[in-house]
Design a protein around this motif. Structure first.
Motif, PDB file in Angstrom:
ATOM      1  N   LEU B 345      22.416   6.230  65.869  1.00  0.00           N
ATOM      2  CA  LEU B 345      23.317   7.162  65.173  1.00  0.00           C
ATOM      3  C   LEU B 345      24.661   6.460  64.888  1.00  0.00           C
ATOM      4  O   LEU B 345      25.188   5.748  65.736  1.00  0.00           O
ATOM      5  CB  LEU B 345      23.556   8.422  66.002  1.00  0.00           C
ATOM      6  N   MET B 350      28.360   9.889  59.996  1.00  0.00           N
ATOM      7  CA  MET B 350      28.093  11.311  60.208  1.00  0.00           C
ATOM      8  C   MET B 350      29.321  12.196  60.047  1.00  0.00           C
ATOM      9  O   MET B 350      29.194  13.415  59.908  1.00  0.00           O
ATOM     10  CB  MET B 350      27.513  11.524  61.611  1.00  0.00           C
ATOM     11  N   GLU B 353      29.572  14.835  57.293  1.00  0.00           N
ATOM     12  CA  GLU B 353      28.652  15.963  57.508  1.00  0.00           C
ATOM     13  C   GLU B 353      29.220  16.943  58.532  1.00  0.00           C
ATOM     14  O   GLU B 353      29.158  18.158  58.334  1.00  0.00           O
ATOM     15  CB  GLU B 353      27.292  15.458  58.011  1.00  0.00           C
ATOM     16  N   LYS B 402      20.004  17.638  64.503  1.00  0.00           N
ATOM     17  CA  LYS B 402      19.434  17.585  63.157  1.00  0.00           C
ATOM     18  C   LYS B 402      19.190  16.127  62.758  1.00  0.00           C
ATOM     19  O   LYS B 402      18.127  15.770  62.237  1.00  0.00           O
ATOM     20  CB  LYS B 402      20.433  18.241  62.186  1.00  0.00           C
ATOM     21  N   LYS B 403      20.191  15.304  63.021  1.00  0.00           N
ATOM     22  CA  LYS B 403      20.111  13.886  62.666  1.00  0.00           C
ATOM     23  C   LYS B 403      18.978  13.197  63.430  1.00  0.00           C
ATOM     24  O   LYS B 403      18.214  12.410  62.866  1.00  0.00           O
ATOM     25  CB  LYS B 403      21.454  13.210  63.004  1.00  0.00           C
ATOM     26  N   HIS B 406      15.373  13.704  62.218  1.00  0.00           N
ATOM     27  CA  HIS B 406      14.916  12.988  61.008  1.00  0.00           C
ATOM     28  C   HIS B 406      14.228  11.671  61.336  1.00  0.00           C
ATOM     29  O   HIS B 406      14.671  10.951  62.226  1.00  0.00           O
ATOM     30  CB  HIS B 406      16.122  12.710  60.084  1.00  0.00           C
TER      31      HIS B 406
END
Lengths: 406, 406
Positions: B345, B350, B353, B402-403, B406
């Protein structure tokens, strides 16, 4: 082991020297001293009551905002106030052209930071404002000088100086610090024209523009430059303009502003962030509160009356007490006048003696990048009341006469 | 002709980059935003009433002094107050060892000005305080990094780093910005011993030292260094110590201080003079007035109670909302904790977002001189109330989950 700090200092530090002004400010606090040294406003004219009301109001209504970190660009309502004020004087700008700084000294430091590489040459008046030299010496600036006569910068000598490739021109057109002289319109136009031809930006320092006691206002270089550009259909100015709340409200706030093209403002703000994050929100919000409803205009009128009286007191006292061979300027505004002694008197060497007699000034050589002007003196007339001015000038006159008799 | 500003900027300017914090501060003002970004104190705890009383009192009793220029070193009674405060904590100093600055950011800038030549290497913790990097990048600093673990700087790696010849060591021993970690006594002693052996001075940045919510106070590096020297019969310290009124009173004042050997203080004051002449007399006199009669001690106790509650709220919320693989520090004081996300990550990518979801933080890579730490985040827990902390952490948790899905 004693840590050997000395050899650790930067090259930059080695170029900085302790300044005479600093020593003077210390000495000027001695009881009985009459100081013509600092550029201090009259303390008896400060709008203390208005500040008290403003502090109460903003702390009651905006306490958390007043005491918190602010934004680097400055408090928006204060920038809007400066913007309106600038537009009224004829500038074609908006809020994106304004940065609030922690006094004009910070603006000078930030300009040094974003523009000056070691060895860059800056074109300055000689004499010029000592604080600009202090700020820029730290960045390794060198200086090209153009002499000042009774009408400010000798623009007939400007083109020759511009041919040597300066990074920018630094000029104080109104009631110059230290000489008190004012640049006529024609000379301003000449600077604009030549700066444009040689592609050299102008830094216009205007701390005293509002404080004119006689004669007619002359538009700032910033305004004249933008008029020329509008006629030519080009709108990006060549001037960075500095002014301050120190002389129209109070220096204790440490609040000033820069007017510049927005691209320059963004760079200055970036440099400012690393320098002090932001200027005190407290001071900015209080200044905005005090300055509302036309207060600054009214207050400037009060100050002008007081300072005119003090300037006249100093001019009269000089006439009365100075020996033959001493000359001085006749400033139309501002805080200072400039005295020239007979060539063989050295004002730096004489300062300890006059301080013994309880009167202080700033020796003129500190305003000359090349150390010339040893027989010159800057006198401030805003700080002391007329009686003290007369007494101080009388003491100075005696000291000079004694010296000349030897 | 459009003046081509770009090519005029200094080398220094070309090294400065717009910072993420700056953008964040702008965004964090948006209504509905929950910001864990800035290092903002809780605005609801500011002692607004005390400031109001102090403003009234100092303007009534010292109006002219409050609004006038001050001295570069700082208002003497405030320096005396800081001196008493420092001596009480165990420092062996007097007023000549203290300089008041316009926030600690100015102290960092002035240290850069007096010490750093282009290419000088500074030994820093990695991650370290972003503002120090911003200040020193402008002077062409390069960095030698020593990693931080849950107990602060990894002193087992310090000697190797010292062998590469840094100009000084920069360390935040208490509740470090950004990680919230605290250096144990043994590590402090190790830094002092190695710094002395390699002849490298230490800059100790301690903005949060008073804000400890659990565990025992540990003496500052400055105090430990002077104790060692007293035992050895040598009295000139090797530490420059920084602290601030921003976290114990209010950042809106822009008031901080440096404790250093008097020779260093004199150099810093000289540099300060060219940078902003002096720090606002108004703010210094008001801070002194508010701080009298033990007020700061009492106010710190109030803040500690509020911040402990907020720290606990954040720790509990993280426990509740963060997905597996996310870890964080457990700070014993200060304003920040440090979060590490799963390695793939990227917290900078990010951020837009999460801002869409109305929650902001500072991406960890900005605290790493080498741009590493892309999966880390600094979270502030002092600014928002517990409910907002819980809501904000919940939004962050959702975004990360959420990330990760994926």
């Amino acid at each position: 082991m004693q840590t050997p700090w000395e050899y650790r200092y930067s090259q930059r530090m080695k170029r900085m020297k302790a300044s005479a002004i600093r020593e003077l400010l210390a000495v000027a606090e001695r009881p009985g001293m009459i100081s013509f040294g600092g550029g201090f406003p009259a303390p008896d004219v400060f709008p203390v009551e208005e500040f008290k009301k403003a502090c109460i109001s903003v702390l009651e209504n905006k306490g958390p905002e007043v005491l918190q970190y602010g934004s680097t660009d400055g408090y928006v309502p204060l920038r809007e106030m400066v913007s309106r004020y600038s537009i009224r004087s004829g500038m074609n700008i908006d809020i994106s052209n304004i940065l609030i700084t922690s006094g004009s000294q910070q603006a000078l430091d930030l300009l040094g930071k974003i523009f000056i590489n070691r060895g860059d040459r800056i074109l300055v008046e000689s004499p010029t404002y000592l604080g600009a030299l202090q700020a820029w010496n730290a960045y390794g600036a060198e200086y090209i000088t153009v002499p000042v006569d009774e009408y400010g910068m000798r623009t007939d000598l400007l083109e020759e100086a511009l041919r040597t490739g300066p990074k920018f021109i630094y000029v104080l057109p109104n009631f110059q610090n230290p000489t008190g002289t004012t640049l006529p319109l024609e000379r301003r136009m000449k600077i604009i024209e030549l700066a444009d031809r040689y592609g050299v930006p102008i830094i216009e320092d205007d701390p005293y523009g509002q404080l004119r006691y006689e004669g007619e206002d002359i538009p700032s270089v910033e305004i004249l430059d933008s008029r020329v550009r509008e006629q030519n259909g080009t709108y990006t100015g060549n001037v960075i303009y500095l002014s301050t709340f120190s002389k129209i409200l109070a220096p204790g706030l440490r609040l000033a502003w820069v007017v510049a093209p927005d691209t320059v403002i963004r760079k200055l703000a970036l440099a400012k962030q690393g320098t002090d994050l932001n200027t005190s929100a407290f001071n900015q919000i209080v200044a905005h509160e005090v300055g509302q409803h036309g207060f600054i205009d009214r207050h400037v009128e009060v100050m002008k009356k007081v300072y005119l009286e003090r300037r006249n007191a100093m001019l009269d006292s000089l006439e009365e007490h100075m020996p033959e061979g001493v000359t001085w300027t006749h400033p139309e505004g501002g805080l200072f006048l400039w005295m020239t002694l007979p060539r063989d008197l050295n004002s730096t060497e004489m300062l300890p003696e006059t301080i013994e007699e309880n009167v202080a000034y700033v020796p003129g050589e500190f305003f000359h990048p090349d150390g010339s002007g040893k027989n010159t003196i800057r006198l401030n007339f805003s700080f002391c009341c007329p009686d003290k001015i007369n007494e101080g000038v009388s003491r100075l006159g005696k000291a000079f006469k004694k010296k000349l008799a030897h």
